[in-house]
Write an enzyme that holds these catalytic residues in place. Structure first.
Site, PDB file in Angstrom:
ATOM      1  CG  HIS A   8      59.080  37.143 -19.339  1.00  0.00           C
ATOM      2  ND1 HIS A   8      59.306  37.167 -20.184  1.00  0.00           N
ATOM      3  CD2 HIS A   8      58.695  38.202 -19.788  1.00  0.00           C
ATOM      4  CE1 HIS A   8      59.906  37.047 -21.293  1.00  0.00           C
ATOM      5  NE2 HIS A   8      59.469  37.930 -21.021  1.00  0.00           N
ATOM      6  CD  GLU A  19      67.588  45.541 -19.967  1.00  0.00           C
ATOM      7  OE1 GLU A  19      69.077  44.986 -20.475  1.00  0.00           O
ATOM      8  OE2 GLU A  19      66.668  45.636 -20.769  1.00  0.00           O
TER       9      GLU A  19
END
Lengths: 426, 391
Positions: free
Chosen positions: B162, B92
């Site tokens: 999540h 990322e």
């Protein structure tokens, strides 16, 4: 087996505008299935890397440890070891299959990532460890926990979210921790576990060298091929080699990171080569063969225990199911799947045991039956276990109860006299 | 319990949509063709349009090539080629940094972070580089072409990694914009505005609404202005402020309140940084009460900023303390999600709504709700959470 990665495959960002990449072609598996072929020998052209590594730490050549299968009077494992390995792999496989069943029946929810097909790596490494050695894993951690010794009941209850689970139902599928078995966790985030493992390895080295305690613990960090493109991986390779930590980095290269092929996302797909770049040996092994993995693991663990530093082991393996139970697994080529299905580690070990007269079919069947019963009993136990109490929601945010924030009535929760008794209103 | 189930099980009527007669301000939508789309299709359309209109725009991230784990990028690689729509390795920090570099050279980079929970390795790049690029180069360079898209928010079974809502961290950074749509039509317009905005934008998409929210979305290219909040429901008694998926929950609370005779004004903030203080201020001056709701933990959440600013501006007009109905101060739980979430019942029974004037209505309802959900000693019931089926 470095030739299994086709160097001619065009990588992303190539000069030509390729809209369609050619299908991935892998070299055929070595001809003698369980024999030790050149996959473990270090070709002369690569001695350069190992020469460099040898300057830092003498590496016993792997080919000296491993015997060719032609020498028939010395088998790689004894009968007891073989049965232990077999039982562990069957446990892993049955457990994961049961997880899938339970998921589709709605008993467990969330994200569940199954390990079918990769059992040889977990069994090969973890069965060589003692209870005080640590294991760090990823979200595909059920089987690592089981191999390390966490009971199937505890893992299944954790998956169901019950209070009898190994983390009291707080973590779920991706966070299997066990203080007793030194399972330092599953990590949902890729690469997050590797620095943690590096720190754990530092602890054992410190205990041995500075505190002069009798400590030979090693740490094994498992992670996937996708993680090898992440910064944390490289930072830890550097630190581990620099401080000569007793750690083994095990790459479970199953060629796919959800839908991204390893070959298309990595500039040099041969991950084992990255070890020597940092001054540690890098070994590539067939991860579908538990005996090969075990041999390499023995070498790496012995090195670490002797204080010679880290090792990077790349296991070429494959997951038979999709990335998770919510993944329809449409992207992978059926031929590729079939090819690896033919190399199922459990079938291979069974064949080896039977052919070398180490165990009979009957004995293996007994083991399978025993494991089936164990797994079913684990499901019953998990079903019957209670769910966590409501007060558990607020527990363990901090070590001390203060700092729990503001309750619905606007006052600090820790000021509620019932708070420390666990009976405060949530 | 029906309310909790309702949060998870029903196809949603999007707040302020054409289905209700409550819509006050409309977005630009004339007699052009409209199509009933869910959130991921609307975002997909927006990306198609963005790539079509600017030949130097790129979409990349993990797994975007085959459509992404939420199908937001389907068809892009086939249509625009793998040179403009490509998968990146799993890093990322590298992905966002790479996007900043592209943007600094004058391209438009639309970066996808697979889940907002994974944005933290990139946090350094966003805060230290993207936000400060124009400032510290004296306007010689800027990374305005950067848009970072990430699905955020609870989904019922996401667990710790999540389901997080990290918008508060980014709202503390001057130099970037934070935009959160509430529905498919808003998402398409806001995403196009974000991509074309000359500042770096972090665009959070409520993942719960990817399939659940369905709305009529115009097919043409349209943009919704940033930093303008929208009053999606007018009222006189209390102002409710929220964003993203939480608005659906608040809409339900408003409907319940209406039955009790309380008229609620619901505002969608849309852009959190820089946020539209004037609209909220005008509304609070009218109603005298404010309730803010978000999924992120209450301490240090963006509601605190709104509360402080409104207090500064409207102190003398407030009739009750500003109320925040937010997530608890714990890591996002797995099994305990229904207890963590700011449900409509928590909103309905919050102190702001039970002011002295309406006490008789709300105290009864609040107590009733409180008794039913919070005082029972039996183990909590967890329903099957396999509702939002996605990968």
């Amino acid at each position: 087996m470095a030739t299994s990665f086709s160097a001619t495959l065009p990588l992303h960002g190539s000069q030509e505008n390729r809209l369609l990449l050619p299908p991935i072609r892998l070299a055929p598996p070595p001809s003698s299935f369980l024999g030790f072929t050149r996959s473990l020998t270090i070709p002369s052209s690569r001695r350069l890397y190992h020469a460099h590594a040898a300057r830092r730490s003498p590496v016993v050549g792997v080919q000296e440890v491993v015997k060719e299968k032609k020498v028939t009077n010395s088998l790689l494992i004894t009968k007891e070891e073989g049965l232990v390995l077999y039982e562990d792999m069957i446990l892993g496989r049955s457990f994961e299959d049961m997880c899938a069943q339970m998921y589709y029946r709605g008993k467990m929810f969330g994200f569940v990532h199954l390990y079918n097909g990769q059992e040889a790596v977990s069994t090969g490494f973890i069965k060589l460890l003692t209870q005080s050695d640590s294991v760090v894993s990823t979200y595909r951690d059920h089987v690592h926990a089981l191999s390390k010794g966490v009971s199937a009941r505890a893992v299944m209850s954790e998956l169901f979210g019950k209070v009898t689970g190994c983390c009291r139902g707080q973590g779920g599928s991706m966070h299997m921790f066990s203080k007793e078995h030194n399972m330092l966790g599953g990590f949902a985030f890729i690469g997050e576990g590797i620095p943690v493992a590096t720190g754990a390895a530092f602890t054992s080295k410190y205990k041995r060298e500075v505190l002069k305690q009798d400590c030979e613990d090693v740490t094994v960090a498992f992670f996937g091929d996708g993680t090898c493109n992440n910064g944390q991986f490289y930072e830890c390779l550097n630190m581990a080699a620099l401080y000569k930590l007793p750690i083994i980095f095990v790459v479970e290269n199953n060629l796919w990171a959800i839908g991204m092929s390893h070959l298309r996302s990595t500039s040099d797909p041969e991950i084992w080569k990255k070890g020597p770049a940092f001054g540690m040996p890098g070994v590539h092994v067939d991860g579908m063969d538990v005996l090969k993995v075990r041999e390499v693991a023995k070498e790496a663990v012995t090195r670490a225990r002797r204080g010679e530093g880290p090792t990077l082991v790349e296991c070429e393996t494959y997951r038979f199911r999709g990335h998770s139970l919510a993944d329809p697994d449409e992207l992978r080529d059926a031929a590729e799947k079939a090819k690896y299905a033919a190399r199922d580690p459990i079938t291979a070990l069974k064949k080896y045991l039977v052919e070398n007269k180490l165990a009979s079919e009957g004995e293996l069947k007994t083991i399978e039956k025993k494991i089936d019963e164990l797994v079913e009993e684990a499901v019953e136990f998990a079903d019957a276990s209670p769910q966590p109490g409501r007060s558990q929601l607020l527990e363990n945010v901090f070590a001390d109860p203060k700092g729990f924030g503001i309750g619905p009535d606007g006052r600090y929760r820790c000021e509620d006299p019932k708070f420390t008794q666990g009976t405060a209103q949530v | 319990m029906a309310s909790l189930l309702g949060r998870f099980c029903r196809k949603l009527v999007v707040p302020g949509s054409a289905h209700g007669s409550r819509m006050i301000s409309t977005t630009a939508c004339d007699s052009e063709a409209v199509k009933s789309l869910n959130l991921y299709s609307a975002i997909n359309q927006a990306l198609h349009i963005a790539l079509e209109t600017d030949p130097r725009s790129y979409v990349f991230g993990e797994d975007v090539g085959f459509g992404g784990v939420f199908r937001c990028t389907t068809g892009l690689a086939e249509r625009f080629g793998k040179n403009r729509v490509f998968n990146t390795p799993l890093c990322e920090q590298g992905i966002v940094g790479f996007g900043i570099g592209l943007a600094a050279m004058g391209n438009r980079a639309v970066v996808e972070i697979q889940f907002a929970d994974y944005i933290y390795p990139a946090f350094d790049q966003i805060v230290n580089e993207a936000a400060k690029f124009r400032y510290r180069s004296g306007n010689q360079f800027n990374c305005g072409g950067l848009t970072i898209r990430a699905p955020y928010g609870a989904v019922g079974h996401g667990g710790h990694y999540h389901s997080q809502s990290p918008e508060a961290f980014f709202c503390h950074v001057p130099g970037i914009k934070v935009v959160i749509p509430r529905s498919p039509r808003e998402a398409k317009g806001l995403l196009l505005s974000s991509i074309r905005d000359p500042n770096p934008v972090v665009f959070f998409e409520p993942k719960w609404l990817y399939r659940q929210a369905v709305e009529e979305v115009p097919e043409h290219d349209y943009m919704i202005p940033l930093s303008q909040a929208e009053v999606i429901r007018e009222g006189n008694d209390i102002t409710l402020v929220g964003w993203g998926a939480q608005l659906t929950v608040m809409e339900q609370a408003c409907l319940d309140a209406e039955k009790e005779g309380i008229s609620c004004e619901l505002i969608d903030l849309k852009t959190l940084l820089p946020w539209d203080k004037e609209t909220v201020e005008a509304s609070v001056k009218k109603t005298g009460r404010l309730l803010i709701s978000h999924e992120a933990p209450v301490t240090g959440g963006f509601g605190a900023e709104i509360s402080a600013t409104i207090l500064e501006r409207c102190f003398l007009k407030l009739e009750a303390p500003v109320s925040r109905v937010c997530g608890l101060d714990t890591p996002f739980p797995l099994v305990f999600e229904p207890f963590y979430m700011p449900t409509k019942n928590k909103a309905s029974s919050s102190s702001s709504l039970s002011s002295p004037l309406k006490k008789k209505h709300y105290l009864i309802m609040g107590l009733h709700v409180w008794c039913r959900y919070w005082m029972q000693s039996s183990p909590l019931l967890i329903t099957s959470h396999s509702i939002c089926f996605f990968r």
